[in-house]
Motif scaffolding. Structure first.
Motif, mmCIF file in Angstrom:
data_model
loop_
_atom_site.group_PDB
_atom_site.id
_atom_site.type_symbol
_atom_site.label_atom_id
_atom_site.label_comp_id
_atom_site.label_asym_id
_atom_site.label_seq_id
_atom_site.Cartn_x
_atom_site.Cartn_y
_atom_site.Cartn_z
ATOM 1 N N PRO A 177 0.764 -1.232 0.000
ATOM 2 C CA PRO A 177 0.000 0.000 0.000
ATOM 3 C C PRO A 177 0.796 1.284 0.000
ATOM 4 N N HIS A 178 1.935 1.325 0.665
ATOM 5 C CA HIS A 178 2.679 2.573 0.620
ATOM 6 C C HIS A 178 3.995 2.384 -0.106
ATOM 7 N N THR A 179 3.893 1.626 -1.192
ATOM 8 C CA THR A 179 5.053 1.320 -2.004
ATOM 9 C C THR A 179 5.676 2.572 -2.620
ATOM 10 N N ASN A 180 6.960 2.465 -2.940
ATOM 11 C CA ASN A 180 7.628 3.533 -3.667
ATOM 12 C C ASN A 180 7.478 3.350 -5.162
ATOM 13 N N ALA A 181 6.717 2.375 -5.581
ATOM 14 C CA ALA A 181 6.351 2.250 -6.985
ATOM 15 C C ALA A 181 4.901 2.692 -7.095
ATOM 16 N N ASP A 182 4.665 3.825 -7.679
ATOM 17 C CA ASP A 182 3.350 4.452 -7.648
ATOM 18 C C ASP A 182 2.490 3.968 -8.795
ATOM 19 N N PRO A 183 1.539 3.075 -8.551
ATOM 20 C CA PRO A 183 0.689 2.585 -9.626
ATOM 21 C C PRO A 183 -0.266 3.630 -10.154
ATOM 22 N N GLY A 184 -0.420 4.751 -9.412
ATOM 23 C CA GLY A 184 -1.328 5.782 -9.863
ATOM 24 C C GLY A 184 -0.749 6.661 -10.955
ATOM 25 N N THR A 185 0.579 6.613 -11.130
ATOM 26 C CA THR A 185 1.200 7.386 -12.201
ATOM 27 C C THR A 185 1.925 6.407 -13.115
ATOM 28 N N ARG A 186 3.225 6.254 -12.899
ATOM 29 C CA ARG A 186 4.005 5.298 -13.659
ATOM 30 C C ARG A 186 4.907 4.559 -12.682
ATOM 31 N N SER A 187 4.709 3.248 -12.497
ATOM 32 C CA SER A 187 5.528 2.515 -11.544
ATOM 33 C C SER A 187 6.918 2.246 -12.091
ATOM 34 N N ASN A 188 7.057 2.180 -13.402
ATOM 35 C CA ASN A 188 8.354 1.942 -14.016
ATOM 36 C C ASN A 188 8.556 2.885 -15.202
ATOM 37 N N PRO A 189 8.622 4.182 -14.956
ATOM 38 C CA PRO A 189 8.815 5.107 -16.067
ATOM 39 C C PRO A 189 10.163 4.887 -16.712
ATOM 40 N N GLY A 190 10.208 4.992 -18.015
ATOM 41 C CA GLY A 190 11.451 4.791 -18.737
ATOM 42 C C GLY A 190 12.310 6.026 -18.750
ATOM 43 N N ALA A 191 13.560 5.852 -19.141
ATOM 44 C CA ALA A 191 14.488 6.975 -19.210
ATOM 45 C C ALA A 191 13.926 8.037 -20.136
ATOM 46 N N GLY A 192 13.978 9.263 -19.685
ATOM 47 C CA GLY A 192 13.481 10.366 -20.483
ATOM 48 C C GLY A 192 12.001 10.632 -20.302
ATOM 49 N N GLU A 193 11.287 9.710 -19.630
ATOM 50 C CA GLU A 193 9.876 9.929 -19.378
ATOM 51 C C GLU A 193 9.704 10.793 -18.141
ATOM 52 N N GLY A 194 8.460 11.186 -17.900
ATOM 53 C CA GLY A 194 8.166 11.989 -16.727
ATOM 54 C C GLY A 194 7.115 11.335 -15.870
ATOM 55 N N ILE A 195 7.053 11.746 -14.614
ATOM 56 C CA ILE A 195 6.037 11.268 -13.690
ATOM 57 C C ILE A 195 4.989 12.362 -13.555
ATOM 58 N N ALA A 196 3.777 12.074 -13.972
ATOM 59 C CA ALA A 196 2.687 13.036 -13.901
ATOM 60 C C ALA A 196 1.904 12.827 -12.610
ATOM 61 N N ILE A 197 1.686 13.900 -11.863
ATOM 62 C CA ILE A 197 0.995 13.832 -10.583
ATOM 63 C C ILE A 197 -0.288 14.651 -10.659
ATOM 64 N N THR A 198 -1.363 14.089 -10.111
ATOM 65 C CA THR A 198 -2.624 14.822 -9.996
ATOM 66 C C THR A 198 -2.951 15.018 -8.518
ATOM 67 N N ASP A 199 -3.669 16.075 -8.228
ATOM 68 C CA ASP A 199 -4.053 16.414 -6.861
ATOM 69 C C ASP A 199 -5.136 15.435 -6.395
ATOM 70 N N PRO A 200 -4.900 14.682 -5.298
ATOM 71 C CA PRO A 200 -5.913 13.723 -4.857
ATOM 72 C C PRO A 200 -7.186 14.355 -4.322
#
Length: 477
Positions: A10-33
């Protein structure tokens, strides 16, 4: 109802709500809960960037290790004051990325400042031991920094937890590469921007990414100590990686903390304690109350008061949203599984309408150990209650668990308190208070909750290694 993989992380450092395994050059998009609006996108650190951060930390280590301890402490103090000056900015990002109440988030920043200041004082005082040997010799044990520290930190109290690990590692002479949770990458990036200018180049660096980037970091052969605070599954993956590199590992992972309510306490007071333990930060705390065992003699009054507490929090809108929608799905799946297995919902337990990831404070009665709500860490605002016929039954039931982080006992019977302290296989037992404790406290998690001291003065021992020295007298020519 289930979620993908029946998420037990549940409090993993791999965020399934965005990208758990983003590739090099990709970004992590965050939305306000709170409302689902975009917060922004943060670029992921490429593999070459992670390797370079570790290499720079390795190159910076000899000079930082040789820096007088008092000067390292002074650098930590400057960093602490700089952090305090950005309290508002850090708290705002925490609120927007993870949903945490702004004042609670600001409190986390203040705790981080205090922690850095504490390690600025404690680290220079960290000492070895003298040994009793021959009169003409000197025998001693000296503490030395381990080298490069890889720190992987969570989203649920991101600034305070990160500051503790960073302060202890740097204070005793290690260099640091920090990967904050990808659930709050804007906050993690800002934290690095605030801290890094107060140390020599390469001494501290921040890398951004998901589980893949984290595994690259902790698996580097140039990393000497790994500290991870987060979920059990992530911690176990890290442990398998670190077993091959030989780095020292510190893990403070998930918990399934029990609250035992004895027959001789005020049921309304006990319910208030349970509400604080189960609903604070929407249950998204490693030491949140996950399982409640209440004596049958006061169960009805306790449940009525706890239901009132939960309903009041929901109606007043003080229950913060969960970090993302996937987390909410996991929490609701645990509730639905419990109901299908015979539990009763006394309040809450329904998915709210509208955007965001809120979940009401929920009280379940008639729970049983076989339910997922009892056997897994739910990490949401759910008070799951099982009624027992006696104190010994409560202790025995609470002890049957794979985790070993903490437990709380509410009792006026000193003999019962001693029995629980002895019998519960956890790192921390709290009697008559779900939260609290003396400053500088630390504990060793057990079972699937981790290993090693993660806080307090003992963390300095974890961040150092011991060299035994025998200094004898030479025979002159």
């Amino acid at each position: 109802m289930t979620t993908e993989g029946t998420n037990t992380d549940p409090h993993t450092n791999a965020d399934p709500g965005t990208r758990s395994n983003p590739g090099a050059g990709e970004g992590i998009a965050i939305t306000d809960p709170h409302d689902g609006t975009p917060v922004g996108t943060v670029p992921v650190t490429a593999e070459s960037g992670i390797r370079e951060a570790v290499a720079r930390a390795r190159r910076a280590f000899p000079a930082w290790r040789a820096t007088p301890a008092a000067e390292r402490g002074a650098a930590l103090r400057r960093a602490a004051h700089a952090l305090g000056e950005r309290e508002g900015d850090l708290a705002d990002l925490n609120h927007r990325e993870t949903g945490r109440d702004r004042e609670e988030a600001a409190g986390g920043v203040r705790a981080a400042v205090d922690t850095l200041l504490q390690y600025a004082e404690l680290a220079p005082l960290h000492r070895g031991r003298s040994l009793l040997g021959a009169n003409e010799a000197l025998d001693l044990m000296r503490a030395e920094p381990r080298g490069v520290a890889a720190l992987v930190t969570p989203w649920n109290d991101p600034v305070a937890v990160s500051a503790g690990l960073i302060g202890a590692a740097l204070g005793v002479g290690n260099t640091v590469v920090h990967k904050p949770s990808e659930r709050c990458p804007h906050l993690g990036r800002l934290l690095g921007e605030v801290l890094e200018p107060h140390f020599p180049s390469g001494v501290i660096a921040t890398v951004i990414g998901g589980s893949r980037e984290g595994e690259m970091l902790v698996g580097s052969p140039d990393v000497d100590v790994v500290a991870h605070v987060g979920s059990t599954l992530a911690g176990e993956r890290i442990a398998r990686i670190v077993a091959l590199t030989g780095a020292h590992l510190i893990r403070e992972n998930g918990g399934n903390d029990a609250l035992i309510v004895d027959a001789d306490v005020d049921p309304r007071w006990a319910a208030a304690q349970a509400a604080v333990g189960a609903f604070s930060n929407s249950g998204q705390i490693c030491t949140a109350v996950e399982r409640i065992f209440v004596h049958r003699d006061i169960a009805d009054e306790f449940l009525a008061a706890l239901t009132e507490e939960a309903s009041d929090r929901t109606e007043r809108g003080v229950v913060a949203p969960l970090v993302d929608e996937r987390m909410r799905e996991t929490v609701h799946a645990h509730v639905a599984d419990a109901v299908a297995s015979g539990a009763r919902v006394l309040t809450g337990g329904e998915l709210p309408q509208g955007a965001g990831s809120r979940y009401p404070a929920t009280v379940l009665s008639d729970c049983a150990p076989s339910m997922r709500i009892f056997s897994e860490e739910t990490f949401g605002p759910v008070a799951a209650v099982m009624t027992v016929d006696g104190f010994a039954e409560a202790v025995e039931s609470a002890a049957h668990d794979d985790y070993g982080l903490a437990a709380t006992v509410l009792t006026a019977d000193l003999a019962h308190a001693h029995h629980a302290i002895d019998a519960l296989p956890v790192g921390t037992v709290k009697v008559n208070a779900v939260f609290g404790g003396a400053p500088g406290g630390s504990a060793q998690p057990r079972g699937r909750s981790g290993s090693g001291f993660g806080y307090g003065p003992e963390l300095l021992d974890e961040m150092t290694t011991v060299k035994v020295v025998h200094l004898g007298a030479a025979v002159r020519r």
